[in-house]
Write a protein that holds these residues in place. Structure first.
Motif, PDB file in Angstrom:
ATOM      1  N   SER A  47       0.618  -1.496   0.090  1.00  0.00           N
ATOM      2  CA  SER A  47      -0.107  -0.462   0.169  1.00  0.00           C
ATOM      3  C   SER A  47       1.097   1.070  -0.044  1.00  0.00           C
ATOM      4  O   SER A  47       1.767   1.360   0.552  1.00  0.00           O
ATOM      5  N   SER A  48       0.401   2.384  -1.232  1.00  0.00           N
ATOM      6  CA  SER A  48       1.679   3.555  -1.295  1.00  0.00           C
ATOM      7  C   SER A  48       1.265   4.425   0.105  1.00  0.00           C
ATOM      8  O   SER A  48       1.772   5.210   0.067  1.00  0.00           O
ATOM      9  N   ARG A  49       0.062   4.246   1.314  1.00  0.00           N
ATOM     10  CA  ARG A  49      -0.177   4.886   2.108  1.00  0.00           C
ATOM     11  C   ARG A  49       0.576   5.027   3.710  1.00  0.00           C
ATOM     12  O   ARG A  49       1.371   5.581   4.254  1.00  0.00           O
ATOM     13  N   LEU A  50       1.343   3.355   3.168  1.00  0.00           N
ATOM     14  CA  LEU A  50       2.620   2.955   4.154  1.00  0.00           C
ATOM     15  C   LEU A  50       4.087   3.966   3.880  1.00  0.00           C
ATOM     16  O   LEU A  50       5.305   3.651   3.942  1.00  0.00           O
ATOM     17  N   GLN A  51       4.127   4.769   2.008  1.00  0.00           N
ATOM     18  CA  GLN A  51       5.684   4.079   1.888  1.00  0.00           C
ATOM     19  C   GLN A  51       5.339   5.478   2.364  1.00  0.00           C
ATOM     20  O   GLN A  51       5.062   6.882   2.303  1.00  0.00           O
ATOM     21  N   ASN A  52       7.245   5.574   2.468  1.00  0.00           N
ATOM     22  CA  ASN A  52       7.630   7.102   3.730  1.00  0.00           C
ATOM     23  C   ASN A  52       7.888   7.639   4.336  1.00  0.00           C
ATOM     24  O   ASN A  52       7.751   8.279   4.907  1.00  0.00           O
ATOM     25  N   LYS A  53       6.444   6.711   5.236  1.00  0.00           N
ATOM     26  CA  LYS A  53       6.433   7.066   7.009  1.00  0.00           C
ATOM     27  C   LYS A  53       7.166   6.709   7.737  1.00  0.00           C
ATOM     28  O   LYS A  53       7.564   5.903   7.439  1.00  0.00           O
ATOM     29  N   THR A  54       7.445   7.692   8.278  1.00  0.00           N
ATOM     30  CA  THR A  54       7.787   7.298   9.518  1.00  0.00           C
ATOM     31  C   THR A  54       7.663   6.599  10.666  1.00  0.00           C
ATOM     32  O   THR A  54       6.766   6.823  11.628  1.00  0.00           O
ATOM     33  N   VAL A  55       7.916   5.552  10.960  1.00  0.00           N
ATOM     34  CA  VAL A  55       7.805   4.440  12.613  1.00  0.00           C
ATOM     35  C   VAL A  55       8.288   3.994  13.632  1.00  0.00           C
ATOM     36  O   VAL A  55       9.888   3.454  13.355  1.00  0.00           O
ATOM     37  N   LEU A  56       8.186   4.501  14.136  1.00  0.00           N
ATOM     38  CA  LEU A  56       9.169   4.341  15.795  1.00  0.00           C
ATOM     39  C   LEU A  56       8.383   3.591  16.819  1.00  0.00           C
ATOM     40  O   LEU A  56       6.641   3.229  17.051  1.00  0.00           O
ATOM     41  N   ILE A  57       8.850   1.590  16.901  1.00  0.00           N
ATOM     42  CA  ILE A  57       8.943   0.786  17.766  1.00  0.00           C
ATOM     43  C   ILE A  57       9.367   0.795  18.881  1.00  0.00           C
ATOM     44  O   ILE A  57      10.978   0.591  18.703  1.00  0.00           O
TER      45      ILE A  57
END
Length: 270
Positions: A6-16
């Motif tokens: 999904s392009s919705r997650l592309q280039n998003k920055t996620v902290l886990i």
């Protein structure tokens, strides 16, 4: 449309948080496959380096050109001073976090009330509750300023139903559920999303820690049924994060097929 491309997650920055193993590790790898950038935070630095390498490999194998930026940061969420400063060690291009996955948490023991060590009580609350709140408070200010962001808290079936021998852990997860629900209501006038994932039985290192390293006792928890694995919960986390911006998956209660609640499950006869 597949959640994984999904392009919705592309280039998003996620902290886990709690990203050095189990659900945190599995979620990090899945976000990497989806073209996200991932900040891995946990106490075990050596384990974090291995997860970061796995993320890089997964991103490369996916063929997705977006994302692919990863970093590891040592963080004990129960240490308020560390929570306030750990982002200083994150590269500039990753400082605008889009998704926070509050995954750090654990359980110690099965002792009943009156027999529980004070240190165990304090340790579980310090990480499972106070740490989660500290991390959330750190990022929610930026989210409000930018009018965007997503907080995903890892709760538990134990936050829905208390059980014998789980008074402290259940209390911490009930607190997580209450905190998550309150936060969602507080930001209802924004574009910030708030999600709680409530897993049932997941076979990770969770029960080994609960039984203080007794692998036999930990394995016995899952005898006679097929529990979920870390990757199952990772899919729910990534699914929630990949919904359209106007959709908030508020709560996901997910169980293995032979579990109906915290205390009801079917085990095949030996």
């Amino acid at each position: 449309m597949s959640v994984f491309n999904s392009s919705r997650l592309q280039n998003k920055t996620v902290l886990i948080t709690g990203a050095s193993g189990g659900i945190g590790e599995a979620a990090a790898v899945l976000f990497a496959k989806a073209g996200s950038n991932v900040i891995l935070a946990a106490r075990r630095e050596e384990a974090l380096q291995k997860v970061e390498a796995a993320c890089r490999a997964a991103h490369q194998e996916s063929g997705v050109s977006a994302g692919g930026k990863f970093c590891s940061v040592k963080l004990d969420v129960s240490d308020k001073a560390q929570v306030k400063t750990f982002m200083d060690n994150v590269p500039t291009e990753l400082k605008d976090v889009d998704v926070v996955v509050n995954n750090a948490g654990f359980v110690l023991g099965t002792e009943r009330v009156g027999e529980i060590a004070d240190d165990d009580i304090e340790a579980m609350f310090a990480t499972n509750v106070f740490g989660l709140i500290s991390v959330t408070q750190h990022f929610i200010k930026s989210f409000k300023t930018r009018n965007t962001g997503h907080i995903i808290n890892i709760g538990s079936v134990s936050g829905r139903e208390p059980y014998v021998g789980g008074s402290i852990y259940c209390s911490t997860k009930h607190a997580v559920s209450a905190f998550t629900g309150s936060l969602m209501r507080e930001v209802v006038d924004t574009q910030i999303r708030v999600t709680e994932i409530q897993p049932g039985m997941v076979e990770t290192n969770f029960s080994v820690v609960r039984y203080r390293g007794d692998k036999g006792a930990a394995d016995n928890v899952y005898n006679g049924l097929q529990p979920m694995v870390a990757e199952d919960i990772a899919e729910e986390i990534v699914w929630a994060a990949s919904r359209p911006p106007h959709v908030n998956l508020a709560q996901v209660y997910v169980l293995p097929v032979n579990q109906a609640s915290a205390t009801i499950s079917y085990r095949a006869p030996k």
